[in-house]
Motif scaffolding. Structure first.
Motif, short mmCIF file in Angstrom:
data_model
loop_
_atom_site.label_atom_id
_atom_site.label_comp_id
_atom_site.label_asym_id
_atom_site.label_seq_id
_atom_site.Cartn_x
_atom_site.Cartn_y
_atom_site.Cartn_z
N ASP A 178 0.86 -1.19 0.00
CA ASP A 178 0.00 0.00 0.00
C ASP A 178 0.89 1.24 0.00
O ASP A 178 1.34 1.70 1.06
N GLY A 179 1.17 1.77 -1.22
CA GLY A 179 2.04 2.93 -1.32
C GLY A 179 3.44 2.60 -0.83
O GLY A 179 4.12 1.74 -1.39
N ASN A 180 3.87 3.25 0.22
CA ASN A 180 5.20 3.00 0.77
C ASN A 180 5.14 2.11 2.02
O ASN A 180 6.00 2.17 2.88
N GLY A 199 11.42 1.92 2.01
CA GLY A 199 12.26 3.10 1.86
C GLY A 199 12.47 3.48 0.40
O GLY A 199 12.51 2.62 -0.48
N ASP A 200 12.61 4.77 0.13
CA ASP A 200 12.79 5.26 -1.24
C ASP A 200 14.03 4.65 -1.90
O ASP A 200 14.02 4.37 -3.09
N THR A 201 15.09 4.45 -1.11
CA THR A 201 16.33 3.90 -1.66
C THR A 201 16.14 2.49 -2.20
O THR A 201 16.83 2.08 -3.15
N TYR A 202 15.21 1.74 -1.62
CA TYR A 202 15.03 0.32 -1.97
C TYR A 202 13.82 0.08 -2.86
O TYR A 202 13.59 -1.04 -3.31
N ARG A 203 13.04 1.12 -3.12
CA ARG A 203 11.76 0.98 -3.80
C ARG A 203 11.87 0.41 -5.21
O ARG A 203 11.19 -0.57 -5.56
N GLU A 204 12.75 1.01 -6.04
CA GLU A 204 12.86 0.57 -7.43
C GLU A 204 13.30 -0.88 -7.54
O GLU A 204 12.74 -1.67 -8.31
N LEU A 205 14.31 -1.26 -6.78
CA LEU A 205 14.80 -2.63 -6.83
C LEU A 205 13.76 -3.61 -6.29
O LEU A 205 13.61 -4.72 -6.79
#
Length: 249
Positions: free
Chosen positions: A215-217, A229-235
């Motif tokens: 759900d979102g983040n 976390g934003d740092t891990y989101r894409e991967l």
């Protein structure tokens, strides 16, 4: 032996152009893609068979060393970088060779020949597949230290739901209990098999099979939710891409 399927990853286009030129000169190489985007490259590896990767180290989304740790040993890698200080760490992660920019074609060819020799040897004498599947994961386990000196506690990997980092300690949440052990989250991350366990936040690792929703983040688990976390989101989404069903419209 068929041509080696290759992938070139470098955030500088001129460096990619050199790799494209060099690979074109070697008939036994088939360059599948050349990209400046490490996340895009990781997605491609999940979908296509790649035999050999030419990998830069200093990239914005994902460093070459981080990429190597996520990749595991499924594909041969030649590091191509201007930074000699990462050579030792690279070899510890089982790279084939370490090319320092600017490198000449003859040095590039030597690295490729080394990779071809290794791949051919494995092809002729294949090792058993050690990649964990969901069944094997249920039987795999680790031992962690407890507060009692000299006492180790067995933790079945298949029972782990998620892990929370608490400085020099971690809390391991399993199906039936919480275990606190003197260990950093980075140390535990390096021991756990991917993609069954993913770092999703500086303080959290999640078992992908135990995720109940996103759900979102927020990642939903049985106990509630943990942050993405934003740092891990894409991967994170790149790794789960094949499991996500959506409209093509």
């Amino acid at each position: 032996m068929p041509n080696l399927r290759c992938l070139a990853i470098d955030d500088e286009q001129h460096a990619l152009d050199i790799l494209i030129d060099y690979t074109a000169k070697i008939p036994s190489l088939e360059l599948i893609a050349a990209t400046t985007n490490a996340i895009e490259a990781f997605q491609l590896i999940q979908k296509s068979k790649i035999d050999l990767i030419f990998l830069d180290i200093h990239m914005p989304e994902l460093t070459g060393i981080q990429f190597l740790k996520l990749l595991g040993s499924q594909t041969k890698v030649i590091l191509c970088t201007a930074y000699p200080q990462y050579a030792l760490e690279g070899y510890e992660l089982d790279i084939v060779d370490y090319l320092l920019k600017p490198f000449r074609f003859d040095r590039f060819l030597k690295a490729v020949q080394k990779a071809q020799t290794l791949i051919e040897a494995e092809h002729n004498d294949p090792k058993p597949d050690t990649t964990p599947d969901t069944t094997a994961l249920l039987d795999d386990y680790i031992f962690v230290k407890t507060e009692t000196k000299g006492k180790l506690l067995k933790v079945n990997l298949g029972a782990i739901r998620y892990i929370e980092g608490l400085g020099n300690y971690v809390s391991i949440f399993t199906d039936d209990k919480r275990i606190v052990t003197l260990l950093t989250i980075k140390e535990l991350e390096e021991r756990l098999p991917k993609p069954y366990f993913l770092r999703v936040h500086k303080s959290y690792i999640v078992a992908t099979a135990k995720i109940q929703g996103i759900d979102g983040n927020q990642i939903l688990v049985s106990e509630g939710h943990i942050p993405l976390g934003d740092t891990y989101r894409e991967l994170f989404f790149a790794t789960l891409q094949e499991k996500i069903v959506s409209s093509k419209k």
